[in-house]
Design a protein around this motif. Structure first.
Motif, mmCIF file in Angstrom:
data_model
loop_
_atom_site.group_PDB
_atom_site.id
_atom_site.type_symbol
_atom_site.label_atom_id
_atom_site.label_comp_id
_atom_site.label_asym_id
_atom_site.label_seq_id
_atom_site.Cartn_x
_atom_site.Cartn_y
_atom_site.Cartn_z
ATOM 1 N N LYS A 73 0.828 -1.207 0.000
ATOM 2 C CA LYS A 73 0.000 0.000 0.000
ATOM 3 C C LYS A 73 0.862 1.256 0.000
ATOM 4 O O LYS A 73 0.543 2.248 -0.663
ATOM 5 N N ILE A 74 1.959 1.222 0.745
ATOM 6 C CA ILE A 74 2.866 2.371 0.770
ATOM 7 C C ILE A 74 3.480 2.585 -0.607
ATOM 8 O O ILE A 74 3.594 3.712 -1.095
ATOM 9 N N ILE A 75 3.881 1.495 -1.261
ATOM 10 C CA ILE A 75 4.472 1.597 -2.597
ATOM 11 C C ILE A 75 3.468 2.143 -3.606
ATOM 12 O O ILE A 75 3.809 2.946 -4.480
ATOM 13 N N GLN A 76 2.205 1.746 -3.486
ATOM 14 C CA GLN A 76 1.188 2.131 -4.459
ATOM 15 C C GLN A 76 0.606 3.519 -4.223
ATOM 16 O O GLN A 76 -0.008 4.093 -5.120
ATOM 17 N N ASP A 77 0.791 4.078 -3.036
ATOM 18 C CA ASP A 77 0.168 5.342 -2.671
ATOM 19 C C ASP A 77 1.038 6.520 -3.129
ATOM 20 O O ASP A 77 2.075 6.808 -2.545
ATOM 21 N N ARG A 78 0.608 7.205 -4.170
ATOM 22 C CA ARG A 78 1.405 8.287 -4.725
ATOM 23 C C ARG A 78 1.498 9.488 -3.772
ATOM 24 O O ARG A 78 2.441 10.273 -3.851
ATOM 25 N N SER A 79 0.524 9.640 -2.885
ATOM 26 C CA SER A 79 0.601 10.742 -1.935
ATOM 27 C C SER A 79 1.728 10.520 -0.936
ATOM 28 O O SER A 79 2.394 11.474 -0.513
ATOM 29 N N ILE A 80 1.981 9.267 -0.554
ATOM 30 C CA ILE A 80 3.093 8.962 0.353
ATOM 31 C C ILE A 80 4.412 9.192 -0.359
ATOM 32 O O ILE A 80 5.354 9.756 0.205
ATOM 33 N N ARG A 81 4.488 8.784 -1.611
ATOM 34 C CA ARG A 81 5.702 9.012 -2.398
ATOM 35 C C ARG A 81 6.046 10.506 -2.436
ATOM 36 O O ARG A 81 7.205 10.899 -2.322
ATOM 37 N N ALA A 82 5.010 11.330 -2.592
ATOM 38 C CA ALA A 82 5.234 12.769 -2.688
ATOM 39 C C ALA A 82 5.542 13.409 -1.334
ATOM 40 O O ALA A 82 6.416 14.275 -1.230
ATOM 41 N N SER A 83 4.833 12.976 -0.293
ATOM 42 C CA SER A 83 4.965 13.632 1.007
ATOM 43 C C SER A 83 6.107 13.076 1.849
ATOM 44 O O SER A 83 6.673 13.778 2.693
ATOM 45 N N ASN A 84 6.466 11.809 1.625
ATOM 46 C CA ASN A 84 7.525 11.188 2.420
ATOM 47 C C ASN A 84 8.368 10.277 1.530
ATOM 48 O O ASN A 84 8.305 9.048 1.638
ATOM 49 N N PHE A 143 19.672 4.172 -16.491
ATOM 50 C CA PHE A 143 20.763 5.091 -16.181
ATOM 51 C C PHE A 143 20.950 5.196 -14.671
ATOM 52 O O PHE A 143 19.997 5.434 -13.931
ATOM 53 N N GLY A 144 22.175 5.008 -14.225
ATOM 54 C CA GLY A 144 22.425 5.063 -12.782
ATOM 55 C C GLY A 144 21.930 3.803 -12.108
ATOM 56 O O GLY A 144 22.292 2.698 -12.503
ATOM 57 N N SER A 145 21.078 3.959 -11.104
ATOM 58 C CA SER A 145 20.617 2.824 -10.303
ATOM 59 C C SER A 145 19.153 2.510 -10.585
ATOM 60 O O SER A 145 18.342 3.412 -10.798
ATOM 61 N N GLY A 146 18.818 1.229 -10.589
ATOM 62 C CA GLY A 146 17.429 0.869 -10.828
ATOM 63 C C GLY A 146 17.235 -0.625 -10.985
ATOM 64 O O GLY A 146 18.050 -1.437 -10.533
ATOM 65 N N TRP A 147 16.154 -0.972 -11.661
ATOM 66 C CA TRP A 147 15.721 -2.363 -11.788
ATOM 67 C C TRP A 147 15.142 -2.604 -13.181
ATOM 68 O O TRP A 147 14.566 -1.693 -13.782
ATOM 69 N N ALA A 148 15.286 -3.830 -13.675
ATOM 70 C CA ALA A 148 14.570 -4.260 -14.877
ATOM 71 C C ALA A 148 13.599 -5.347 -14.454
ATOM 72 O O ALA A 148 13.947 -6.227 -13.658
ATOM 73 N N TRP A 149 12.378 -5.286 -14.989
ATOM 74 C CA TRP A 149 11.302 -6.154 -14.524
ATOM 75 C C TRP A 149 10.591 -6.871 -15.674
ATOM 76 O O TRP A 149 10.402 -6.297 -16.745
ATOM 77 N N LEU A 150 10.155 -8.086 -15.395
ATOM 78 C CA LEU A 150 9.120 -8.745 -16.192
ATOM 79 C C LEU A 150 7.862 -8.676 -15.351
ATOM 80 O O LEU A 150 7.869 -9.054 -14.167
ATOM 81 N N GLY A 151 6.800 -8.134 -15.922
ATOM 82 C CA GLY A 151 5.573 -7.979 -15.161
ATOM 83 C C GLY A 151 4.354 -8.442 -15.931
ATOM 84 O O GLY A 151 4.408 -8.678 -17.144
ATOM 85 N N GLY A 168 15.867 4.100 -9.383
ATOM 86 C CA GLY A 168 15.908 4.173 -7.932
ATOM 87 C C GLY A 168 15.187 3.009 -7.283
ATOM 88 O O GLY A 168 15.471 1.848 -7.566
ATOM 89 N N ALA A 169 14.220 3.337 -6.435
ATOM 90 C CA ALA A 169 13.481 2.304 -5.694
ATOM 91 C C ALA A 169 12.165 1.933 -6.349
ATOM 92 O O ALA A 169 11.437 1.087 -5.820
ATOM 93 N N ASP A 170 11.851 2.538 -7.487
ATOM 94 C CA ASP A 170 10.509 2.373 -8.045
ATOM 95 C C ASP A 170 10.197 0.918 -8.377
ATOM 96 O O ASP A 170 11.088 0.095 -8.609
ATOM 97 N N ASN A 171 8.901 0.630 -8.421
ATOM 98 C CA ASN A 171 8.411 -0.740 -8.482
ATOM 99 C C ASN A 171 7.188 -0.776 -9.390
ATOM 100 O O ASN A 171 6.376 0.156 -9.357
ATOM 101 N N PRO A 172 7.008 -1.828 -10.207
ATOM 102 C CA PRO A 172 5.837 -1.907 -11.080
ATOM 103 C C PRO A 172 4.499 -1.807 -10.353
ATOM 104 O O PRO A 172 3.501 -1.397 -10.950
ATOM 105 N N VAL A 177 1.133 -2.806 -12.275
ATOM 106 C CA VAL A 177 1.696 -3.992 -12.940
ATOM 107 C C VAL A 177 2.206 -4.957 -11.871
ATOM 108 O O VAL A 177 2.875 -4.538 -10.922
ATOM 109 N N THR A 178 1.906 -6.232 -12.016
ATOM 110 C CA THR A 178 2.344 -7.249 -11.059
ATOM 111 C C THR A 178 3.746 -7.728 -11.403
ATOM 112 O O THR A 178 3.969 -8.250 -12.498
#
Length: 229
Positions: A73-84, A143-151, A168-172, A177-178
């Motif tokens: 839920k924290i990962i999916q909540d864009r308001s948390i991403r923006a505020s914290n 570029f830089g740090s991150g992840w490649a995903w199959l979803g 960075g830390a972003d996630n599908p 995306v699962t």
């Protein structure tokens, strides 16, 4: 903090009590050597992953507004991403790493997938070779740090496999995306063994370590019928 239950999501377990846990690896620290050395695995798990977990737990301890929220839920909540963003980054990185460890296996790793996963790869990418080329390209283009995903993308009724990169830390999960499989392309995942040769690390991941059974297990959780093939 989190609900007092066990939250299970596509093979990744979090104890939803008052903290995120650092999971044990599903193999010994030297089990992936020489593809991924013991020192890389120990540093990655006990230093980097552990720091994400500890930082996330400190924030969750200090700020009660996130009570009853799962990591997903924290990962999916864009308001948390923006505020914290510090909370988002450390919770997401804790999740990403717990998932990544299961994408590697010292027994029977590499090769090609089978079953429904292979069928859908052929359907959505044309061939396994084209899929691998695309995922390797995304891993190298990050570029830089991150992840490649199959979803698995079921947005707007698409219901298809997709390859994507995140920074960075972003996630599908944040895009609906699962995740089925991931390659960590932060430098701490490979630099001690490969230096700047990320391409060699990515090639070794697919050739020798990728855990296709885990990816298919994740796919089976979201695809209930083969009729869509």
């Amino acid at each position: 903090m989190f609900l007092r239950s066990i939250i299970t999501f596509i093979g990744t377990f979090f104890i939803a009590a008052e903290s995120i846990e650092l999971p044990d690896l599903p193999y010994a620290y030297d089990a992936l050597s020489p593809v991924i050395s013991e020192i890389t695995l120990r540093t990655h798990h006990l230093k980097h992953h552990a720091k994400y977990v500890n930082t996330a737990n400190q924030i969750l301890k200090d700020d009660k507004k996130y009570a009853n929220l799962t990591p997903e839920k924290i990962i999916q909540d864009r308001s948390i991403r923006a505020s914290n963003p510090i909370l988002f980054n450390n919770v997401a990185q804790s999740w990403n790493h717990a998932f990544y460890w299961k994408c590697l296996t010292p027994v029977g790793g590499g090769g090609m997938p089978s079953g429904i996963l292979m069928d859908m790869i052929k359907r959505d990418f044309g061939s396994y070779e084209e899929f691998r080329k695309k995922m390797e390209s995304e891993a190298l283009a990050c570029f830089g740090s991150g992840w490649a995903w199959l979803g698995y993308d079921s947005n707007r009724g698409q219901e298809k496999l997709v390859v994507m990169k995140t920074s960075g830390a972003d996630n599908p999960l944040a895009f609906g995306v699962t995740p089925l499989l991931t390659i960590d392309v932060w430098e701490h995942a490979y630099y001690l063994d490969y230096q700047e040769k990320r391409n060699e690390y990515v090639d070794a991941f697919f050739s020798k370590l990728v855990h296709w059974a885990f990816a298919e297990e994740n796919l089976n959780r979201v695809v209930t019928t083969r009729d869509e093939l």
